[in-house]
Design a protein around this motif. Sequence first.
Motif, PDB file in Angstrom:
ATOM      1  N   ARG A   1     -34.589  14.020  41.368  1.00 38.83           N
ATOM      2  CA  ARG A   1     -34.177  13.623  42.709  1.00 38.83           C
ATOM      3  C   ARG A   1     -33.809  12.160  42.725  1.00 38.83           C
ATOM      4  N   ARG A   2     -33.038  11.752  43.750  1.00 37.74           N
ATOM      5  CA  ARG A   2     -32.582  10.374  43.799  1.00 37.74           C
ATOM      6  C   ARG A   2     -33.673   9.471  44.350  1.00 37.74           C
ATOM      7  N   ILE A   3     -33.554   8.211  44.031  1.00 37.43           N
ATOM      8  CA  ILE A   3     -34.458   7.186  44.545  1.00 37.43           C
ATOM      9  C   ILE A   3     -33.801   6.538  45.753  1.00 37.43           C
ATOM     10  N   THR A   4     -34.579   6.258  46.803  1.00 35.56           N
ATOM     11  CA  THR A   4     -34.038   5.482  47.913  1.00 35.56           C
ATOM     12  C   THR A   4     -33.908   4.046  47.445  1.00 35.56           C
ATOM     13  N   ALA A   5     -33.135   3.247  48.154  1.00 31.85           N
ATOM     14  CA  ALA A   5     -32.852   1.886  47.688  1.00 31.85           C
ATOM     15  C   ALA A   5     -34.136   1.099  47.511  1.00 31.85           C
TER      16      ALA A   5
ATOM     17  N   VAL B   1     -28.700  -1.613  48.237  1.00 33.70           N
ATOM     18  CA  VAL B   1     -27.787  -0.972  47.295  1.00 33.70           C
ATOM     19  C   VAL B   1     -27.275  -1.969  46.276  1.00 33.70           C
ATOM     20  N   LEU B   2     -27.335  -1.596  45.011  1.00 33.00           N
ATOM     21  CA  LEU B   2     -26.811  -2.458  43.949  1.00 33.00           C
ATOM     22  C   LEU B   2     -25.295  -2.498  44.045  1.00 33.00           C
ATOM     23  N   ILE B   3     -24.736  -3.722  44.142  1.00 36.33           N
ATOM     24  CA  ILE B   3     -23.290  -3.864  44.227  1.00 36.33           C
ATOM     25  C   ILE B   3     -22.755  -4.184  42.850  1.00 36.33           C
ATOM     26  N   LEU B   4     -21.967  -3.292  42.333  1.00 35.22           N
ATOM     27  CA  LEU B   4     -21.441  -3.473  40.982  1.00 35.22           C
ATOM     28  C   LEU B   4     -19.937  -3.652  41.006  1.00 35.22           C
ATOM     29  N   ALA B   5     -19.441  -4.512  40.171  1.00 35.38           N
ATOM     30  CA  ALA B   5     -17.999  -4.667  40.023  1.00 35.38           C
ATOM     31  C   ALA B   5     -17.511  -3.550  39.124  1.00 35.38           C
ATOM     32  N   LEU B   6     -16.610  -2.733  39.664  1.00 32.56           N
ATOM     33  CA  LEU B   6     -16.123  -1.587  38.910  1.00 32.56           C
ATOM     34  C   LEU B   6     -14.773  -1.875  38.274  1.00 32.56           C
ATOM     35  N   GLY B   7     -14.460  -3.181  38.098  1.00 35.80           N
ATOM     36  CA  GLY B   7     -13.180  -3.533  37.501  1.00 35.80           C
ATOM     37  C   GLY B   7     -13.134  -3.327  36.010  1.00 35.80           C
ATOM     38  N   VAL B   8     -14.327  -3.269  35.359  1.00 34.11           N
ATOM     39  CA  VAL B   8     -14.352  -3.049  33.917  1.00 34.11           C
ATOM     40  C   VAL B   8     -14.253  -1.559  33.667  1.00 34.11           C
ATOM     41  N   TRP B   9     -13.213  -1.139  33.019  1.00 34.59           N
ATOM     42  CA  TRP B   9     -12.964   0.286  32.864  1.00 34.59           C
ATOM     43  C   TRP B   9     -13.679   0.851  31.657  1.00 34.59           C
ATOM     44  N   ALA B  10     -14.073   2.128  31.787  1.00 34.95           N
ATOM     45  CA  ALA B  10     -14.664   2.819  30.634  1.00 34.95           C
ATOM     46  C   ALA B  10     -13.580   3.038  29.590  1.00 34.95           C
ATOM     47  N   ALA B  11     -14.020   3.058  28.323  1.00 37.42           N
ATOM     48  CA  ALA B  11     -13.047   3.195  27.227  1.00 37.42           C
ATOM     49  C   ALA B  11     -12.747   4.644  26.934  1.00 37.42           C
TER      50      ALA B  11
ATOM     51  N   SER C   1     -25.382  10.004  41.205  1.00 39.98           N
ATOM     52  CA  SER C   1     -25.030   9.224  42.387  1.00 39.98           C
ATOM     53  C   SER C   1     -23.824   9.863  43.067  1.00 39.98           C
ATOM     54  N   ASP C   2     -23.958  10.127  44.376  1.00 40.69           N
ATOM     55  CA  ASP C   2     -22.921  10.900  45.062  1.00 40.69           C
ATOM     56  C   ASP C   2     -22.265  10.181  46.230  1.00 40.69           C
ATOM     57  N   GLY C   3     -22.465   8.866  46.319  1.00 42.39           N
ATOM     58  CA  GLY C   3     -21.825   8.106  47.392  1.00 42.39           C
ATOM     59  C   GLY C   3     -22.674   7.935  48.621  1.00 42.39           C
ATOM     60  N   THR C   4     -23.865   8.540  48.636  1.00 46.60           N
ATOM     61  CA  THR C   4     -24.758   8.411  49.776  1.00 46.60           C
ATOM     62  C   THR C   4     -25.221   6.969  49.940  1.00 46.60           C
ATOM     63  N   ASP C   5     -25.346   6.529  51.177  1.00 47.73           N
ATOM     64  CA  ASP C   5     -25.844   5.178  51.488  1.00 47.73           C
ATOM     65  C   ASP C   5     -25.000   4.083  50.847  1.00 47.73           C
ATOM     66  N   GLY C   6     -23.712   4.312  50.696  1.00 44.38           N
ATOM     67  CA  GLY C   6     -22.830   3.284  50.172  1.00 44.38           C
ATOM     68  C   GLY C   6     -22.836   3.140  48.670  1.00 44.38           C
TER      69      GLY C   6
ATOM     70  N   CYS D   1     -21.498   6.964  30.222  1.00 47.21           N
ATOM     71  CA  CYS D   1     -22.134   6.005  29.315  1.00 47.21           C
ATOM     72  C   CYS D   1     -21.677   4.570  29.550  1.00 47.21           C
ATOM     73  N   ASP D   2     -20.652   4.364  30.355  1.00 44.75           N
ATOM     74  CA  ASP D   2     -20.228   3.010  30.676  1.00 44.75           C
ATOM     75  C   ASP D   2     -21.417   2.282  31.311  1.00 44.75           C
ATOM     76  N   PRO D   3     -21.819   1.108  30.818  1.00 47.36           N
ATOM     77  CA  PRO D   3     -23.027   0.441  31.328  1.00 47.36           C
ATOM     78  C   PRO D   3     -23.057   0.237  32.834  1.00 47.36           C
ATOM     79  N   GLU D   4     -21.915  -0.144  33.438  1.00 40.75           N
ATOM     80  CA  GLU D   4     -21.913  -0.359  34.880  1.00 40.75           C
ATOM     81  C   GLU D   4     -22.083   0.950  35.636  1.00 40.75           C
ATOM     82  N   ILE D   5     -21.406   1.980  35.170  1.00 39.14           N
ATOM     83  CA  ILE D   5     -21.542   3.303  35.795  1.00 39.14           C
ATOM     84  C   ILE D   5     -22.964   3.812  35.596  1.00 39.14           C
ATOM     85  N   ALA D   6     -23.485   3.667  34.385  1.00 36.84           N
ATOM     86  CA  ALA D   6     -24.841   4.137  34.087  1.00 36.84           C
ATOM     87  C   ALA D   6     -25.875   3.416  34.944  1.00 36.84           C
ATOM     88  N   ALA D   7     -25.714   2.107  35.126  1.00 40.40           N
ATOM     89  CA  ALA D   7     -26.675   1.344  35.925  1.00 40.40           C
ATOM     90  C   ALA D   7     -26.659   1.790  37.386  1.00 40.40           C
ATOM     91  N   ALA D   8     -25.458   1.935  37.952  1.00 33.98           N
ATOM     92  CA  ALA D   8     -25.353   2.386  39.335  1.00 33.98           C
ATOM     93  C   ALA D   8     -25.944   3.778  39.493  1.00 33.98           C
TER      94      ALA D   8
END
Length: 401
Positions: free
Chosen positions: A3-7, A11-21, A51-56, A297-304
């Motif tokens: 199950r998901r964790i509440t914040a 909410v962790l704000i991540l820059a998604l400009g770094v693309w997965a390879a 993560s499904d977009g809930t709560d931003g 496996c992209d670190p930013e995606i994985a962290a979020a």
Amino acid sequence: MRRRITALCGVLILALGVWAAFPKTLLAETEEAAPLTGVTINVYNWGEYISDGTDGTIDINAEFTRRTGIQVNYTTYPDNESLYSKLASGGASYDVIIPSDYMISKMIDEGMLEKLDFNNIPNFQYIDEAYRNPLYDPENEYSVPYTWGVVGIFYNKNYVSEEETKSWDVLWNEKYAGKILMFDNPRDTFGIAQKLLGFSFNSTDADEWIQAADLLKQQKPLVQAYVMDQIFSKMENGEAWLGPYYAGDAAILVEDNEDIGFTIPTEQGTNFFVDAMCIPKGSQHKAEAEAYINFLCDPEIAAANMEYIGYSTPESAAKELLPEEMVESPIFYPPQEVLDRSEVFVNLPTETSLQLDTLWAEVKMGGPGETMTLVAVLAGFLALYIGIVIYKKAKLRNELK
């Protein structure tokens, strides 16, 4: 299960400009949304385990489609055994699944998984060495770790002390009769009994499994219910006071309810589990499935993703992006002495698996005697039903003469 964790701290704000390879044929070379490829992959995962977009937060599947043009048909299952049954029956076709360690081992042994092309998964480089070449996939040919964690005990602080929960035997304490929950799956439930008895989770000694079953039968009168995700509502409303569950799910209860605590038993040790991404045999979109695994496996995606679902990441690069409160929590990242006393599940030999299934049925039913009684009662009802049908048909024939 998952199950998901509440914040934890917003909410962790991540820059998604770094693309997965991704493989270049699967990744658009622009920040604009990629055109749809016409391909849809079928992903089968635990409930509330992405993560499904809930709560931003980030919608993982939507972002994957935006970047690659590959659409995702996402469905969920409640436990490893349900996943296995669905795949073994041939009733559905999936491209990505996320089973646990022992189930991966079983599927490898039975030829149910595709070997991965790691040229399509360059982000595997971020997986820590400690999670490579695991016991359940020793050559690391079939799986990529998704999350890891350990099993502990939820307890109601108003009635149960933290000190008591440092040992699994609190789940056999008669003063908590009717307030105890247990896992509704055999490996986790038997595992707790095995640790109390000093046995390995992966024992092949038939007598040791019988002893574990006997211990669980002794506990059964004290157990309110065998549950999975139902533990949340039962603990939250005070209906139950004790129950074992996965550490990654602890925050949703501990954070939201000051009366609930969580302890990882240290006296006997606990289960260390890994859930990993795999591709079932016969996948129609293997390259696209590997692109999806690579994306996760992209670190930013994985962290979020990990912050949302509340589980531990096998990537140090992703861990560095997580909130300090999460990284320093002994729930998410237990101290090494806890990990040193933990043990993983591996696939059991067929004979042992069959014995476990039989013993689990006996535990749930109350023992072989009660099982036979139930069978006899059902047989009696069936015989009565058949007799009534025969009687009515005979009566109807006589009336038509």
